[in-house]
Design an enzyme around this catalytic site. Structure first.
Site, PDB file in Angstrom:
ATOM      1  N   HIS A   1      12.801  -2.735   1.701  1.00 35.61           N
ATOM      2  CA  HIS A   1      12.258  -1.469   2.184  1.00 35.61           C
ATOM      3  C   HIS A   1      13.139  -0.350   1.656  1.00 35.61           C
ATOM      4  O   HIS A   1      14.377  -0.418   1.780  1.00 35.61           O
ATOM      5  CB  HIS A   1      12.208  -1.426   3.711  1.00 35.61           C
ATOM      6  CG  HIS A   1      11.350  -2.511   4.256  1.00 35.61           C
ATOM      7  ND1 HIS A   1       9.976  -2.478   4.151  1.00 35.61           N
ATOM      8  CD2 HIS A   1      11.670  -3.699   4.820  1.00 35.61           C
ATOM      9  CE1 HIS A   1       9.494  -3.595   4.657  1.00 35.61           C
ATOM     10  NE2 HIS A   1      10.496  -4.363   5.066  1.00 35.61           N
ATOM     11  N   ILE A   2      12.508   0.643   1.088  1.00 38.75           N
ATOM     12  CA  ILE A   2      13.251   1.768   0.519  1.00 38.75           C
ATOM     13  C   ILE A   2      13.957   2.533   1.642  1.00 38.75           C
ATOM     14  O   ILE A   2      15.134   2.878   1.539  1.00 38.75           O
ATOM     15  CB  ILE A   2      12.273   2.694  -0.248  1.00 38.75           C
ATOM     16  CG1 ILE A   2      11.648   1.921  -1.421  1.00 38.75           C
ATOM     17  CG2 ILE A   2      12.981   3.960  -0.727  1.00 38.75           C
ATOM     18  CD1 ILE A   2      10.422   2.599  -2.030  1.00 38.75           C
TER      19      ILE A   2
ATOM     20  N   ASP B   1       1.763 -15.857   6.040  1.00 44.42           N
ATOM     21  CA  ASP B   1       1.262 -17.217   5.776  1.00 44.42           C
ATOM     22  C   ASP B   1       1.301 -17.524   4.277  1.00 44.42           C
ATOM     23  O   ASP B   1       1.658 -18.635   3.873  1.00 44.42           O
ATOM     24  CB  ASP B   1      -0.167 -17.379   6.303  1.00 44.42           C
ATOM     25  CG  ASP B   1      -0.228 -17.512   7.827  1.00 44.42           C
ATOM     26  OD1 ASP B   1       0.832 -17.654   8.464  1.00 44.42           O
ATOM     27  OD2 ASP B   1      -1.353 -17.462   8.375  1.00 44.42           O
TER      28      ASP B   1
ATOM     29  N   HIS C   1       4.463  -4.808   8.873  1.00 46.71           N
ATOM     30  CA  HIS C   1       4.446  -4.723  10.329  1.00 46.71           C
ATOM     31  C   HIS C   1       3.172  -5.268  10.946  1.00 46.71           C
ATOM     32  O   HIS C   1       3.046  -5.288  12.166  1.00 46.71           O
ATOM     33  CB  HIS C   1       4.635  -3.251  10.745  1.00 46.71           C
ATOM     34  CG  HIS C   1       5.671  -2.532   9.934  1.00 46.71           C
ATOM     35  ND1 HIS C   1       6.993  -2.924   9.915  1.00 46.71           N
ATOM     36  CD2 HIS C   1       5.579  -1.486   9.055  1.00 46.71           C
ATOM     37  CE1 HIS C   1       7.675  -2.126   9.093  1.00 46.71           C
ATOM     38  NE2 HIS C   1       6.831  -1.259   8.555  1.00 46.71           N
TER      39      HIS C   1
ATOM     40  N   ARG D   1       4.848  10.894  -2.420  1.00 45.52           N
ATOM     41  CA  ARG D   1       4.601  10.660  -1.002  1.00 45.52           C
ATOM     42  C   ARG D   1       5.909  10.810  -0.214  1.00 45.52           C
ATOM     43  O   ARG D   1       6.871  10.111  -0.502  1.00 45.52           O
ATOM     44  CB  ARG D   1       4.075   9.230  -0.888  1.00 45.52           C
ATOM     45  CG  ARG D   1       4.103   8.632   0.454  1.00 45.52           C
ATOM     46  CD  ARG D   1       4.103   7.114   0.311  1.00 45.52           C
ATOM     47  NE  ARG D   1       3.922   6.539   1.609  1.00 45.52           N
ATOM     48  CZ  ARG D   1       4.322   5.314   1.939  1.00 45.52           C
ATOM     49  NH1 ARG D   1       4.900   4.540   1.034  1.00 45.52           N
ATOM     50  NH2 ARG D   1       4.134   4.865   3.125  1.00 45.52           N
TER      51      ARG D   1
ATOM     52  N   ASN E   1       8.051  -5.642  -1.381  1.00 47.74           N
ATOM     53  CA  ASN E   1       8.016  -4.539  -0.437  1.00 47.74           C
ATOM     54  C   ASN E   1       6.576  -4.481   0.065  1.00 47.74           C
ATOM     55  O   ASN E   1       5.718  -3.892  -0.588  1.00 47.74           O
ATOM     56  CB  ASN E   1       8.420  -3.223  -1.099  1.00 47.74           C
ATOM     57  CG  ASN E   1       8.432  -2.082  -0.081  1.00 47.74           C
ATOM     58  OD1 ASN E   1       7.944  -2.225   1.041  1.00 47.74           O
ATOM     59  ND2 ASN E   1       8.993  -0.951  -0.480  1.00 47.74           N
TER      60      ASN E   1
ATOM     61  N   ARG F   1      13.679   4.324  12.060  1.00 53.44           N
ATOM     62  CA  ARG F   1      12.412   5.045  12.136  1.00 53.44           C
ATOM     63  C   ARG F   1      11.630   4.635  13.391  1.00 53.44           C
ATOM     64  O   ARG F   1      12.208   4.093  14.328  1.00 53.44           O
ATOM     65  CB  ARG F   1      11.635   4.815  10.832  1.00 53.44           C
ATOM     66  CG  ARG F   1      12.420   5.290   9.607  1.00 53.44           C
ATOM     67  CD  ARG F   1      11.656   5.073   8.317  1.00 53.44           C
ATOM     68  NE  ARG F   1      10.425   5.865   8.283  1.00 53.44           N
ATOM     69  CZ  ARG F   1       9.455   5.683   7.395  1.00 53.44           C
ATOM     70  NH1 ARG F   1       9.576   4.736   6.468  1.00 53.44           N
ATOM     71  NH2 ARG F   1       8.366   6.435   7.426  1.00 53.44           N
TER      72      ARG F   1
ATOM     73  N   TYR G   1      11.237   8.706   0.895  1.00 56.37           N
ATOM     74  CA  TYR G   1      11.193   7.677  -0.142  1.00 56.37           C
ATOM     75  C   TYR G   1      11.789   8.109  -1.490  1.00 56.37           C
ATOM     76  O   TYR G   1      11.860   7.301  -2.410  1.00 56.37           O
ATOM     77  CB  TYR G   1       9.742   7.210  -0.348  1.00 56.37           C
ATOM     78  CG  TYR G   1       9.141   6.606   0.905  1.00 56.37           C
ATOM     79  CD1 TYR G   1       9.634   5.411   1.428  1.00 56.37           C
ATOM     80  CD2 TYR G   1       8.092   7.232   1.587  1.00 56.37           C
ATOM     81  CE1 TYR G   1       9.096   4.854   2.577  1.00 56.37           C
ATOM     82  CE2 TYR G   1       7.548   6.682   2.745  1.00 56.37           C
ATOM     83  CZ  TYR G   1       8.064   5.488   3.228  1.00 56.37           C
ATOM     84  OH  TYR G   1       7.538   4.933   4.368  1.00 56.37           O
TER      85      TYR G   1
ATOM     86  N   PRO H   1       0.794  -1.226   0.000  1.00 63.42           N
ATOM     87  CA  PRO H   1       0.000   0.000   0.000  1.00 63.42           C
ATOM     88  C   PRO H   1       0.831   1.283   0.000  1.00 63.42           C
ATOM     89  O   PRO H   1       1.885   1.354   0.631  1.00 63.42           O
ATOM     90  CB  PRO H   1      -0.815  -0.103   1.302  1.00 63.42           C
ATOM     91  CG  PRO H   1      -0.088  -1.082   2.143  1.00 63.42           C
ATOM     92  CD  PRO H   1       0.562  -2.047   1.191  1.00 63.42           C
ATOM     93  N   ASN H   2       0.299   2.236  -0.717  1.00 62.59           N
ATOM     94  CA  ASN H   2       0.831   3.607  -0.826  1.00 62.59           C
ATOM     95  C   ASN H   2       2.060   3.716  -1.715  1.00 62.59           C
ATOM     96  O   ASN H   2       2.498   4.826  -2.020  1.00 62.59           O
ATOM     97  CB  ASN H   2       1.120   4.204   0.567  1.00 62.59           C
ATOM     98  CG  ASN H   2      -0.117   4.239   1.433  1.00 62.59           C
ATOM     99  OD1 ASN H   2      -1.123   4.814   1.029  1.00 62.59           O
ATOM    100  ND2 ASN H   2      -0.089   3.602   2.586  1.00 62.59           N
TER     101      ASN H   2
ATOM    102  N   GLU I   1      12.841  -9.462   0.954  1.00 60.01           N
ATOM    103  CA  GLU I   1      12.031  -8.334   1.451  1.00 60.01           C
ATOM    104  C   GLU I   1      12.812  -7.039   1.232  1.00 60.01           C
ATOM    105  O   GLU I   1      14.002  -6.979   1.558  1.00 60.01           O
ATOM    106  CB  GLU I   1      11.788  -8.585   2.949  1.00 60.01           C
ATOM    107  CG  GLU I   1      11.050  -7.485   3.672  1.00 60.01           C
ATOM    108  CD  GLU I   1      10.920  -7.802   5.178  1.00 60.01           C
ATOM    109  OE1 GLU I   1      11.218  -8.955   5.596  1.00 60.01           O
ATOM    110  OE2 GLU I   1      10.541  -6.886   5.919  1.00 60.01           O
TER     111      GLU I   1
ATOM    112  N   ALA J   1       3.377  -0.973   4.627  1.00 59.51           N
ATOM    113  CA  ALA J   1       2.885  -0.999   6.016  1.00 59.51           C
ATOM    114  C   ALA J   1       2.443  -2.394   6.459  1.00 59.51           C
ATOM    115  O   ALA J   1       2.485  -2.707   7.655  1.00 59.51           O
ATOM    116  CB  ALA J   1       1.742  -0.007   6.171  1.00 59.51           C
TER     117      ALA J   1
HETATM  118  C1  DQA Z   1       8.440   0.865   3.527  1.00 64.60           C
HETATM  119  C2  DQA Z   1       8.581   1.052   5.035  1.00 64.60           C
HETATM  120  C3  DQA Z   1       7.250   0.814   5.746  1.00 64.60           C
HETATM  121  O1  DQA Z   1       7.393   0.972   7.146  1.00 64.60           O
HETATM  122  C4  DQA Z   1       6.229   1.814   5.260  1.00 64.60           C
HETATM  123  O2  DQA Z   1       4.969   1.564   5.850  1.00 64.60           O
HETATM  124  C5  DQA Z   1       6.118   1.863   3.772  1.00 64.60           C
HETATM  125  C6  DQA Z   1       7.321   1.716   2.944  1.00 64.60           C
HETATM  126  C7  DQA Z   1       9.734   1.231   2.769  1.00 64.60           C
HETATM  127  O3  DQA Z   1       9.821   0.879   1.603  1.00 64.60           O
HETATM  128  O4  DQA Z   1      10.613   1.910   3.320  1.00 64.60           O
HETATM  129  O5  DQA Z   1       5.054   2.133   3.235  1.00 64.60           O
HETATM  130  O6  DQA Z   1       8.171  -0.512   3.270  1.00 64.60           O
END
Ligand code: DQA
Length: 146
Positions: free
Chosen positions: A100-101, A87, A80, A18, A74, A107, A23, A10-11, A98, A77
């Site tokens: 994460h940018i 699963d 977490h 954003r 990725n 954080r 990011y 998401p997002n 996995e 959110a």
């Molecule tokens: C994220 C880190 C997550 O905590 C956050 O909710 C994101 C992006 C990252 O790519 O840094 O939406 O996965």
């Protein structure tokens, strides 16, 4: 080799707009183009997708069971919060990396725990969007090593 699936949560559709201070300015389309160029160099096929919905991501992982040789994810959110995504990944047999940018460990404390890390073969955080390229290289070397 089956395609490598790069899945985004998401997002991330708002990447570039954003919180650019966190990011960066690249869009998800830019990231997809860079991944596609690297995949072509490495001689692998790629499938790139994003959803804002947890169930849709679960279904993308189910589809990957037959269609993908590896997953780069990725989960944003949902990293977490989502036992459902964990699963689903546990039902996938190939390598999982996995990404994460941002450096989630630098954080808020709620970002320090990842359900997905319980399944991931590797985790890349804080390398910006280059993390996707590093992850792609890693899954290809894992797949080639057999
Ligand atoms: C994220 C880190 C997550 O905590 C956050 O909710 C994101 C992006 C990252 O790519 O840094 O939406 O996965």
């Amino acid at each position: 080799m089956k395609p490598i699936h790069i899945l985004n949560g998401p997002n991330l559709n708002l990447l570039g707009k954003r919180q650019p201070e966190v990011y960066g300015h690249e869009t998800l389309t830019d990231v997809e183009a860079r991944c596609a160029a690297l995949a072509a160099d490495l001689g692998v096929a790629l499938h790139f997708a994003q959803s804002n919905h947890e169930g849709a991501i679960v279904e993308m992982i189910h589809a990957a069971r037959d269609a993908a040789s590896a997953i780069v994810i990725n989960p944003a959110a949902y990293t977490h919060t989502s036992v459902a995504i964990l699963d689903a990944l546990n039902a996938f047999d190939g390598p999982v990396i996995e990404v994460h940018i941002s450096n989630v460990h630098k954080r808020e404390s709620f970002r320090h725990h990842s359900y997905v890390s319980l399944r991931a073969d590797g985790v890349i955080a804080g390398c910006g969007t280059e993390g996707y390229l590093l992850a792609l290289r890693r899954v290809v070397s894992l797949l080639r090593a057999g």
